[in-house]
Design an enzyme around this catalytic site. Structure first.
Site, PDB file in Angstrom:
ATOM      1  N   LYS A 149     -13.990  82.937  65.421  1.00 35.39           N
ATOM      2  CA  LYS A 149     -14.661  83.767  64.430  1.00 35.39           C
ATOM      3  C   LYS A 149     -15.654  84.649  65.165  1.00 35.39           C
ATOM      4  CE  LYS A 149     -17.675  83.348  60.414  1.00 35.39           C
ATOM      5  NZ  LYS A 149     -17.721  82.766  59.073  1.00 35.39           N
ATOM      6  N   LYS A 151     -18.603  87.231  65.188  1.00 32.90           N
ATOM      7  CA  LYS A 151     -19.701  87.806  64.423  1.00 32.90           C
ATOM      8  C   LYS A 151     -19.878  89.258  64.853  1.00 32.90           C
ATOM      9  CE  LYS A 151     -21.318  84.395  61.848  1.00 32.90           C
ATOM     10  NZ  LYS A 151     -21.405  84.503  60.369  1.00 32.90           N
ATOM     11  N   LYS A 247     -18.783  77.361  50.759  1.00 33.02           N
ATOM     12  CA  LYS A 247     -19.772  76.574  51.515  1.00 33.02           C
ATOM     13  C   LYS A 247     -20.553  75.721  50.524  1.00 33.02           C
ATOM     14  CE  LYS A 247     -20.519  80.272  54.918  1.00 33.02           C
ATOM     15  NZ  LYS A 247     -21.452  81.324  55.360  1.00 33.02           N
ATOM     16  N   CYS A 275     -19.642  76.852  56.716  1.00 34.47           N
ATOM     17  CA  CYS A 275     -20.869  76.043  56.726  1.00 34.47           C
ATOM     18  C   CYS A 275     -22.009  76.897  57.238  1.00 34.47           C
ATOM     19  CB  CYS A 275     -20.703  74.824  57.627  1.00 34.47           C
ATOM     20  SG  CYS A 275     -20.557  75.225  59.392  1.00 34.47           S
ATOM     21  N   ASP A 297     -14.045  76.670  59.067  1.00 25.79           N
ATOM     22  CA  ASP A 297     -15.094  77.181  59.959  1.00 25.79           C
ATOM     23  C   ASP A 297     -16.294  76.246  59.838  1.00 25.79           C
ATOM     24  OD1 ASP A 297     -16.832  78.750  61.447  1.00 25.79           O
ATOM     25  OD2 ASP A 297     -17.291  80.078  59.783  1.00 25.79           O
TER      26      ASP A 297
HETATM   27 MG   LIG Z   1     -19.833  84.604  56.587  1.00 27.30          MG
END
Ligand SMILES: [Mg+2]
Length: 327
Positions: A149, A151, A247, A275, A297
């Site tokens: 993932k 960012k 989440k 999370c 994730d």
């Molecule tokens: Mg996000």
């Protein structure tokens, strides 16, 4: 009578964690313990400033329920006693944990989900220069992670993603912009991501300004994170998103998260499980949701210098669940 305790903890990170909203070197969590009949249920949440939460505000919310919790408040009653958010998650998680122990069971059995031997999960590459992000992605790939993932903020999109894709040509990549992009040029940017074989884009636009997502055909799936909290969010997502990131700190616990997952899937949306930065206590509470999630994730605890007691068995790119587990 139950004994209820609520306290804040601060966990230093191994390395700084940088996203579009800024960087951090530690994470503050709030922990709830519920003691009853010699058993102790534990729940943890991460208060999040983006949603107007602080450790103090979350503790105050939980403390406001103290009498009712001591008198045996149930999970069902909790859903109406607090709004969705971190405070309700900590209490909901503690109630699930207590329930599991009372029944000599576990969350898998209580939610009727078959426990897998391991769960494949994303490892996060936080924001840095293109070179550092590319070498970070390569190190994760070489250590076994297959889903990364990435960012992203609103700068160096092409430079960063081209460098990362060149470093890990075979990795499954998902990109999270954390609301930092604008509608102008978004369609072209999505096409760039699709051309680089990015599997999904998470929350490109601010939650309050995501209507333009309905104005073009997405060349890759777009996932709602900040735009999706509970089942009440779903009507606004149609036509804008193909996936939701669930989440527990947003839904206010597993109880609503299970309902949201089912409702999202019924509405044709795929599910991702995410999370906040947190310890293994918070991840354990979410594990049944890994079943049926396209992307998992849950690498929050891997950013900590040290995890909580009874930590899950995190390997690079997966959580191993088979060992040391009471049947
Ligand atoms: Mg996000």
């Amino acid at each position: 009578m139950r004994r209820v305790k609520v306290w804040p903890e601060v966990w230093p990170l191994r390395v700084p964690f940088v996203i579009a909203r800024g960087g951090r070197s530690e994470v503050g969590v709030v922990v709830v313990s519920l003691e009853e009949e010699g058993l102790t249920g534990i729940g943890e949440c991460t208060p999040y400033a983006r949603y107007g939460e602080t450790a103090a505000s979350v503790q105050a919310q939980i403390t406001s329920l103290l009498d009712k919790l001591e008198q045996g408040m149930t999970r069902e009653q909790l859903q109406h006693a607090l709004p969705a958010g971190a405070a309700r998650n900590a209490v909901d998680s503690a109630l699930w944990d207590l329930e599991s122990q009372k029944l000599n069971s576990d969350l898998w059995r209580l939610t009727d989900v078959v426990r897998p031997v391991s769960v494949e999960m994303a490892q996060t590459v936080s924001i840095d220069s293109p070179e550092v992000m590319a070498s970070g992605a390569l190190a994760l790939w070489q250590n076994g992670a297959r889903l990364l993932k990435i960012k992203m903020d609103n700068a160096l999109i092409t430079e960063r993603l081209v460098a990362i894709r060149a470093a890990v040509p075979e990795a499954t990549l998902i990109v999270d912009a954390n609301e930092s992009w604008h509608s102008e040029g978004l369609a072209a940017r999505c096409q760039l991501l699709a051309d680089l074989g990015i599997a999904m884009l998470e929350q490109p636009l601010p939650a309050a300004e995501d209507a333009p997502l309905a104005n073009f055909i997405h060349p890759l799936p777009i996932c709602a994170d900040e735009s999706c909290h509970t089942r009440e969010s779903l009507p606004q997502l149609a036509g804008r998103y193909e996936m939701v990131n669930i989440k527990l700190d947003k839904t206010g616990g597993l109880t609503e998260a299970l309902a949201l997952a089912a409702a999202a899937q019924a509405a044709g949306l795929e599910v991702m499980l995410g999370c906040m930065l947190c310890t293994s206590r918070a991840i354990s509470a979410a594990l049944p949701l890994t079943s049926g999630a396209r992307f998992v994730d849950l690498d929050g605890p891997t950013w900590l210098a040290q995890d909580a007691t009874g930590a899950l068995d995190f390997r690079c790119g997966k959580i191993v669940l088979s060992e040391g587990f009471a049947q």
